[in-house]
Scaffold this active site. Structure first.
Site, PDB file in Angstrom:
ATOM      1  CB  ALA A 214      -3.331  -8.441  -7.434  1.00 10.85           C
TER       2      ALA A 214
ATOM      3  NE  ARG B 207      -4.196  -1.581   0.475  1.00 11.67           N
ATOM      4  CZ  ARG B 207      -4.433  -2.471  -0.414  1.00 11.67           C
ATOM      5  NH1 ARG B 207      -3.580  -2.768  -1.537  1.00 11.67           N
ATOM      6  NH2 ARG B 207      -5.644  -3.255  -0.566  1.00 11.67           N
TER       7      ARG B 207
ATOM      8  CG  HIS C  50      -3.823  -0.864  -6.742  1.00  9.05           C
ATOM      9  ND1 HIS C  50      -4.024  -0.179  -5.724  1.00  9.05           N
ATOM     10  CD2 HIS C  50      -3.739  -2.298  -6.353  1.00  9.05           C
ATOM     11  CE1 HIS C  50      -4.271  -1.155  -4.461  1.00  9.05           C
ATOM     12  NE2 HIS C  50      -4.017  -2.402  -4.977  1.00  9.05           N
TER      13      HIS C  50
ATOM     14  CD  GLU D 108      -3.260   3.215  -5.096  1.00  5.89           C
ATOM     15  OE1 GLU D 108      -4.281   2.412  -5.528  1.00  5.89           O
ATOM     16  OE2 GLU D 108      -2.302   2.699  -4.556  1.00  5.89           O
TER      17      GLU D 108
HETATM   18  P1  NDP Z   1      -0.650 -11.705   4.442  1.00  2.00           P
HETATM   19  O1  NDP Z   1      -1.755 -11.728   5.706  1.00  2.00           O
HETATM   20  O2  NDP Z   1      -0.931 -13.315   3.691  1.00  2.00           O
HETATM   21  O3  NDP Z   1       0.730 -11.683   4.760  1.00  2.00           O
HETATM   22  C1  NDP Z   1       1.174 -10.387   5.584  1.00  2.00           C
HETATM   23  C2  NDP Z   1       2.476 -10.754   5.768  1.00  2.00           C
HETATM   24  O4  NDP Z   1       2.828  -9.336   6.510  1.00  2.00           O
HETATM   25  C3  NDP Z   1       3.065 -11.493   6.964  1.00  2.00           C
HETATM   26  O5  NDP Z   1       4.079 -12.310   6.686  1.00  2.00           O
HETATM   27  C4  NDP Z   1       2.955 -10.625   8.146  1.00  2.00           C
HETATM   28  O6  NDP Z   1       3.754 -11.363   9.019  1.00  2.00           O
HETATM   29  C5  NDP Z   1       3.716  -9.444   7.735  1.00  2.00           C
HETATM   30  N1  NDP Z   1       3.655  -8.426   8.528  1.00  2.00           N
HETATM   31  C6  NDP Z   1       2.568  -7.998   9.118  1.00  2.00           C
HETATM   32  N2  NDP Z   1       2.931  -6.730   9.868  1.00  2.00           N
HETATM   33  C7  NDP Z   1       4.397  -6.762   9.737  1.00  2.00           C
HETATM   34  C8  NDP Z   1       5.300  -5.997  10.342  1.00  2.00           C
HETATM   35  N3  NDP Z   1       4.912  -4.941  11.258  1.00  2.00           N
HETATM   36  N4  NDP Z   1       6.528  -6.026  10.083  1.00  2.00           N
HETATM   37  C9  NDP Z   1       6.925  -7.272   9.368  1.00  2.00           C
HETATM   38  N5  NDP Z   1       6.040  -7.988   8.502  1.00  2.00           N
HETATM   39  C10 NDP Z   1       4.761  -7.905   9.008  1.00  2.00           C
HETATM   40  O7  NDP Z   1      -1.147 -10.705   3.249  1.00  2.00           O
HETATM   41  P2  NDP Z   1      -1.023 -10.715   1.903  1.00  2.00           P
HETATM   42  O8  NDP Z   1       0.265 -11.261   1.460  1.00  2.00           O
HETATM   43  O9  NDP Z   1      -2.083 -11.563   1.275  1.00  2.00           O
HETATM   44  O10 NDP Z   1      -1.105  -9.290   1.274  1.00  2.00           O
HETATM   45  C11 NDP Z   1      -0.330  -8.136   2.051  1.00  2.00           C
HETATM   46  C12 NDP Z   1      -0.843  -6.901   1.789  1.00  2.00           C
HETATM   47  O11 NDP Z   1      -0.410  -6.443   0.353  1.00  2.00           O
HETATM   48  C13 NDP Z   1      -2.463  -6.817   1.638  1.00  2.00           C
HETATM   49  O12 NDP Z   1      -2.784  -6.285   3.159  1.00  2.00           O
HETATM   50  C14 NDP Z   1      -2.706  -5.555   0.723  1.00  2.00           C
HETATM   51  O13 NDP Z   1      -2.461  -4.289   1.321  1.00  2.00           O
HETATM   52  C15 NDP Z   1      -1.362  -5.868  -0.169  1.00  2.00           C
HETATM   53  N6  NDP Z   1      -1.869  -6.138  -1.540  1.00  2.00           N
HETATM   54  C16 NDP Z   1      -1.711  -5.581  -2.557  1.00  2.00           C
HETATM   55  C17 NDP Z   1      -2.177  -6.039  -4.001  1.00  2.00           C
HETATM   56  C18 NDP Z   1      -2.015  -5.213  -4.898  1.00  2.00           C
HETATM   57  O14 NDP Z   1      -2.704  -5.450  -6.136  1.00  2.00           O
HETATM   58  N7  NDP Z   1      -0.896  -4.220  -5.306  1.00  2.00           N
HETATM   59  C19 NDP Z   1      -2.593  -7.360  -4.018  1.00  2.00           C
HETATM   60  C20 NDP Z   1      -2.660  -8.271  -2.727  1.00  2.00           C
HETATM   61  C21 NDP Z   1      -2.412  -7.510  -1.611  1.00  2.00           C
HETATM   62  P3  NDP Z   1       3.610 -12.778  10.034  1.00  2.00           P
HETATM   63  O15 NDP Z   1       3.791 -13.689   8.706  1.00  2.00           O
HETATM   64  O16 NDP Z   1       4.694 -12.840  10.998  1.00  2.00           O
HETATM   65  O17 NDP Z   1       2.100 -12.678  10.217  1.00  2.00           O
HETATM   66  C1  7N6 Z   2      -7.281  -6.317  -6.994  1.00  2.00           C
HETATM   67  C2  7N6 Z   2      -6.568  -6.584  -5.651  1.00  2.00           C
HETATM   68  C3  7N6 Z   2      -5.656  -6.259  -2.831  1.00  2.00           C
HETATM   69  O1  7N6 Z   2      -5.616  -5.672  -1.387  1.00  2.00           O
HETATM   70  O2  7N6 Z   2      -5.004  -4.008  -3.370  1.00  2.00           O
HETATM   71  C4  7N6 Z   2      -5.460  -5.291  -3.874  1.00  2.00           C
HETATM   72  O3  7N6 Z   2      -6.073  -7.529  -2.664  1.00  2.00           O
HETATM   73  C5  7N6 Z   2      -6.331  -5.360  -4.949  1.00  2.00           C
HETATM   74  C6  7N6 Z   2      -7.201  -7.628  -7.811  1.00  2.00           C
END
Ligand code: NDP
Ligand code: 7N6
Length: 315
Positions: free
Chosen positions: A284, A233, A281, A262
């Site tokens: 994904a 984000r 964005h 955005e």
């Molecule tokens: P997950 O919940 O699967 O993974 C999150 C990871 O972040 C975990 O490994 C967690 O640690 C780690 N984490 C959380 N807080 C901290 C911290 N303070 N310091 C270090 N590590 C931390 O989420 P996703 O991988 O599914 O998605 C992550 C984020 O990516 C979403 O919340 C969203 O905002 C963004 N996203 C963006 C997309 C796009 O289109 N650009 C698509 C999908 C997601 P631990 O393993 O120890 O719990």
């Molecule tokens: C759209 C994914 C998320 O948080 O920001 C992304 O999953 C959007 C396909």
């Protein structure tokens, strides 16, 4: 039991809501059990709706009978989790769906920078033939990536980077090993984690702990020939500190899929850097996204009707 499922019009930001409706009503993911499911596309009238599938948060849910909200994104930072908890409304998200799409986009960014592809594309527009200088390109093989956040996104990235012969280190809170990651650092050791990496990828959720976690000090800890990738984000990185680092050549470049605002405003300096790749964005995006959401929502409708705990439950 009859469930009235509403699909909020905001889902249109990713795919046509009617597609999800037809998959849930007629497709393979239609809840079969003794379910009596009605599905409608709704805007701000939640009258008679028990469960809502949405992209955005609408506070009108608090004055409705909605018991469960499913957000079609992994990130739920726009949702007031505590308020929903207090109101007894369940929230589920779509984590688990984006490992391959974001993983492939991220190694695409790596390859673009390593092999100079972003420059040739710009040159092509001008019909210019500009071979690279002898020292302008490198291979990913043998380079190190630091993946900050090792959940669905981080693991999808780590697996693909490993397959390309890169060394992978990563940052997460939980001190357990992760496949394809050689060394795991805790959040307190972020600086040490990034200092040898050629690429640093931000893949954490936006929370109070992660907002601004990558600022001037962290950028300064990076190698001067390293690239920052943000697929998490916008506010996870300090955007003005990033612009300063790019202006000062303190890092080699950046690939950014997410921004503090955005769409990225026209006046943002980020548009103009040759060594910055801006994507809308989009990391994904995939055309079968409605099918994957239908699978997840269909399973949760079955659980909702049986009073079981929901998959991907946040509250
Ligand atoms: P997950 O919940 O699967 O993974 C999150 C990871 O972040 C975990 O490994 C967690 O640690 C780690 N984490 C959380 N807080 C901290 C911290 N303070 N310091 C270090 N590590 C931390 O989420 P996703 O991988 O599914 O998605 C992550 C984020 O990516 C979403 O919340 C969203 O905002 C963004 N996203 C963006 C997309 C796009 O289109 N650009 C698509 C999908 C997601 P631990 O393993 O120890 O719990
Ligand atoms: C759209 C994914 C998320 O948080 O920001 C992304 O999953 C959007 C396909």
């Amino acid at each position: 039991m009859t469930t009235h499922l509403g699909i909020h019009g905001s889902v249109e930001r990713i795919f046509p809501p009617s597609l999800l409706r037809s998959r849930l009503v007629d497709g393979d993911d239609a809840p079969d059990a003794d379910a009596d499911l009605t599905v409608s596309v709704v805007d701000d009238d939640f009258d008679g709706i028990d469960a809502l599938v949405t992209f955005g948060y609408d506070p009108a849910v608090l004055d409705s009978d909605v018991e469960w909200i499913h957000v079609v994104r992994a990130g739920y930072d726009e949702f007031p989790v505590e308020t929903l908890r207090d109101d007894g409304i369940s929230l589920t998200n779509s984590t688990g769906l984006h490992g391959a799409s974001v993983g492939e986009t991220t190694v695409g960014y790596f390859l673009q920078f390593a092999r100079g592809l972003h420059r040739y594309r710009s040159d092509q527009r001008e019909k210019e033939w500009n071979p690279p200088a002898w020292d302008e390109t490198f291979t990913l093989e043998g380079e190190t990536v630091c993946v900050v956040g090792l959940g669905t996104l981080g693991r999808g990235i780590a697996r693909r980077a490993d397959a390309l012969g890169m060394s992978v280190v990563g940052v997460r809170r939980t001190p357990t090993p992760v496949d394809h990651v050689e060394t795991r650092y805790g959040p307190a050791d972020l600086h040490e984690a990034v200092e040898d990496a050629r690429f640093v990828v931000l893949a954490v959720p936006l929370t109070d702990d992660t907002e601004g976690m990558f600022g001037a000090v962290e950028l300064d800890a990076m190698r001067e020939d390293a690239y920052l990738v943000n697929v998490a984000r916008g506010p996870v990185a300090d955007q003005s500190a990033l612009v300063s680092a790019l202006r000062d050549d303190a890092i080699a470049g950046a690939a950014l899929d997410v921004f503090e605002e955005e769409p990225l405003p026209e006046e943002s300096p980020l548009w103009a850097f040759e060594n910055v790749v801006v994507t809308p964005h989009a990391s994904a995006a995939r055309s079968d996204y409605p099918d994957r959401i239908a699978e997840l929502v269909g399973e949760n409708v079955r659980r909702f009707e049986r009073g079981e705990s929901l998959a991907n439950q946040v509250v």
